[in-house]
Scaffold this active site. Structure first.
Site, PDB file in Angstrom:
ATOM      1  N   GLY A 189     -11.501  -6.839  45.983  1.00 31.03           N
ATOM      2  CA  GLY A 189     -12.089  -7.817  45.068  1.00 31.03           C
ATOM      3  C   GLY A 189     -13.415  -7.375  44.471  1.00 31.03           C
ATOM      4  CG  HIS A 236     -25.209  -0.370  42.399  1.00 28.37           C
ATOM      5  ND1 HIS A 236     -26.155   0.353  41.689  1.00 28.37           N
ATOM      6  CD2 HIS A 236     -25.739  -0.585  43.620  1.00 28.37           C
ATOM      7  CE1 HIS A 236     -27.220   0.565  42.467  1.00 28.37           C
ATOM      8  NE2 HIS A 236     -26.990  -0.007  43.642  1.00 28.37           N
ATOM      9  CG  ASN A 239     -15.854  -8.250  48.028  1.00 26.30           C
ATOM     10  OD1 ASN A 239     -15.355  -8.594  49.099  1.00 26.30           O
ATOM     11  ND2 ASN A 239     -16.457  -9.109  47.220  1.00 26.30           N
ATOM     12  CG  HIS A 276     -22.471  -5.835  45.321  1.00 25.09           C
ATOM     13  ND1 HIS A 276     -21.800  -4.914  44.547  1.00 25.09           N
ATOM     14  CD2 HIS A 276     -21.647  -6.916  45.396  1.00 25.09           C
ATOM     15  CE1 HIS A 276     -20.637  -5.418  44.167  1.00 25.09           C
ATOM     16  NE2 HIS A 276     -20.510  -6.635  44.683  1.00 25.09           N
ATOM     17  CB  CYS A 312     -24.917   1.078  37.199  1.00 28.37           C
ATOM     18  SG  CYS A 312     -24.847  -0.039  38.602  1.00 28.37           S
ATOM     19  CG  HIS A 344     -21.203 -10.662  48.222  1.00 29.34           C
ATOM     20  ND1 HIS A 344     -21.239 -11.372  47.042  1.00 29.34           N
ATOM     21  CD2 HIS A 344     -20.438  -9.570  47.968  1.00 29.34           C
ATOM     22  CE1 HIS A 344     -20.522 -10.749  46.127  1.00 29.34           C
ATOM     23  NE2 HIS A 344     -20.020  -9.652  46.664  1.00 29.34           N
ATOM     24  CG  HIS A 397     -25.098   4.312  40.963  1.00 24.45           C
ATOM     25  ND1 HIS A 397     -24.817   3.026  40.520  1.00 24.45           N
ATOM     26  CD2 HIS A 397     -23.935   5.000  40.891  1.00 24.45           C
ATOM     27  CE1 HIS A 397     -23.550   2.970  40.166  1.00 24.45           C
ATOM     28  NE2 HIS A 397     -22.985   4.144  40.384  1.00 24.45           N
ATOM     29  CB  THR A 414     -16.071  -7.734  39.824  1.00 22.93           C
ATOM     30  OG1 THR A 414     -17.244  -8.336  40.373  1.00 22.93           O
ATOM     31  CG2 THR A 414     -14.837  -8.525  40.232  1.00 22.93           C
TER      32      THR A 414
HETATM   33  P1  DGP Z   1     -18.065  -8.320  43.790  1.00 22.58           P
HETATM   34  O1  DGP Z   1     -16.879  -9.128  43.427  1.00 22.58           O
HETATM   35  O2  DGP Z   1     -18.162  -8.087  45.311  1.00 22.58           O
HETATM   36  O3  DGP Z   1     -18.144  -7.014  43.013  1.00 22.58           O
HETATM   37  O4  DGP Z   1     -19.328  -9.201  43.416  1.00 22.58           O
HETATM   38  C1  DGP Z   1     -20.094  -9.050  42.279  1.00 22.58           C
HETATM   39  C2  DGP Z   1     -21.097 -10.177  42.270  1.00 22.58           C
HETATM   40  O5  DGP Z   1     -22.128  -9.870  41.356  1.00 22.58           O
HETATM   41  C3  DGP Z   1     -20.530 -11.540  41.845  1.00 22.58           C
HETATM   42  O6  DGP Z   1     -20.689 -12.452  42.922  1.00 22.58           O
HETATM   43  C4  DGP Z   1     -21.369 -11.960  40.652  1.00 22.58           C
HETATM   44  C5  DGP Z   1     -22.568 -11.053  40.728  1.00 22.58           C
HETATM   45  N1  DGP Z   1     -23.097 -10.636  39.446  1.00 22.58           N
HETATM   46  C6  DGP Z   1     -22.429 -10.004  38.454  1.00 22.58           C
HETATM   47  N2  DGP Z   1     -23.252  -9.755  37.424  1.00 22.58           N
HETATM   48  C7  DGP Z   1     -24.481 -10.230  37.780  1.00 22.58           C
HETATM   49  C8  DGP Z   1     -25.737 -10.249  37.129  1.00 22.58           C
HETATM   50  O7  DGP Z   1     -25.941  -9.785  36.003  1.00 22.58           O
HETATM   51  N3  DGP Z   1     -26.768 -10.838  37.817  1.00 22.58           N
HETATM   52  C9  DGP Z   1     -26.598 -11.361  39.078  1.00 22.58           C
HETATM   53  N4  DGP Z   1     -27.672 -11.912  39.645  1.00 22.58           N
HETATM   54  N5  DGP Z   1     -25.419 -11.342  39.707  1.00 22.58           N
HETATM   55  C10 DGP Z   1     -24.377 -10.791  39.068  1.00 22.58           C
END
Ligand code: DGP
Length: 120
Positions: A99, A104, A93, A106, A11, A108, A53, A101
């Site tokens: 949405g 894990h 999300n 998170h 992850c 925002h 996780h 992506t």
């Molecule tokens: P979501 O679409 O809710 O799954 O948002 C995933 C977010 O994670 C997106 O806003 C970009 C961020 N992101 C993806 N890969 C990385 C990374 O390697 N480092 C950081 N700092 N953010 C990342």
């Protein structure tokens, strides 16, 4: 090794929590890590992730111990308030339609500009 451990080993956010992938730290506790989003959608865009996780909010809540859920929410609130006394937004999300992506959980934390509603 169990499937869950395999998932955590690969992850991307677990790897960020462990420091294997660099990130811009905002806050760290025993249970959560907060770092700046790679692709910010507002002047402040911080991701708050639980150290444990869980693929998404539903999985995290289903297996939550003690006050893990409250802990990540409290950290998100603290970061939002410190970033912007005028207000902020916390977004989670889940799934394809939500949405999501990165799989894990998170949160925002978006702040630093007037945010519109409804989201896209
Ligand atoms: P979501 O679409 O809710 O799954 O948002 C995933 C977010 O994670 C997106 O806003 C970009 C961020 N992101 C993806 N890969 C990385 C990374 O390697 N480092 C950081 N700092 N953010 C990342």
């Amino acid at each position: 090794m169990s499937d869950a451990r395999d998932e955590a080993a690969e992850c991307i956010f677990c790897r960020i929590v462990r420091g294997e992938i660099p990130s811009q730290e905002v806050a760290r506790t025993a249970e959560a890590y907060a770092f700046r989003d790679l692709n910010p959608q507002a002047p402040t865009h911080v991701l708050v992730v639980p150290v444990r996780h869980a693929a998404n909010l539903g999985d995290f809540v289903a297996a939550a111990e003690r006050d893990e859920v409250g802990h990540v929410l409290a950290l998100a609130s603290q970061i939002g308030r410190e970033a912007s006394p005028g207000g902020y937004r916390v977004v989670i999300n889940e799934g394809v339609d939500g949405g999501q992506t990165v799989h894990h959980l998170h949160l925002h934390v978006l702040a630093g500009r007037a945010l519109t509603w409804p989201p896209g």
